[in-house]
Design a protein around this motif. Sequence first.
Motif: not given
Length: 143
Positions: A77, A104-105, A108, A119
């Motif tokens: 992560e 990883s998300s 979110l 991102w």
Amino acid sequence: MTFARALASVAVLTGLFFAQPVAAEDLVFDTAILQGLDKVTGRVVTIEAPVGAPVHFGTLEIIVRTCRKRPPEELPESAAFLDIWEIRSGEAAASLFRGWMFASSPALSALEHPVYDIWVLDCESSASKAPPPAAPAPPAKSP
């Protein structure tokens, strides 16, 4: 007090049955690797953003406050705390995003903007980006 209740009390107090595994400290890096998408042109750009230094993508100014990664022995992560502002000439800067983004998300905690997406991909150390050593010079010819 029953034996089972006494045993449960001792277990809770000593942490025998309910002990949580101790997580290793996150590793802190000095550069965030971000990716930006211009939704109008379809242009995707990889951005190396040093912690504390503003970088620009279109009308956005991005400042990475910290970039952290889990140790190699844990689930992978990478996460960065970002401040993202929109800078337009003749207007005051507008804060668009302030918070953590996770590699990883990405959905979110995402930047909501009609033109740009940003991102987090990874965190790196600028020391690992050192240029490769120069090739040795060819031997001088004797006269």
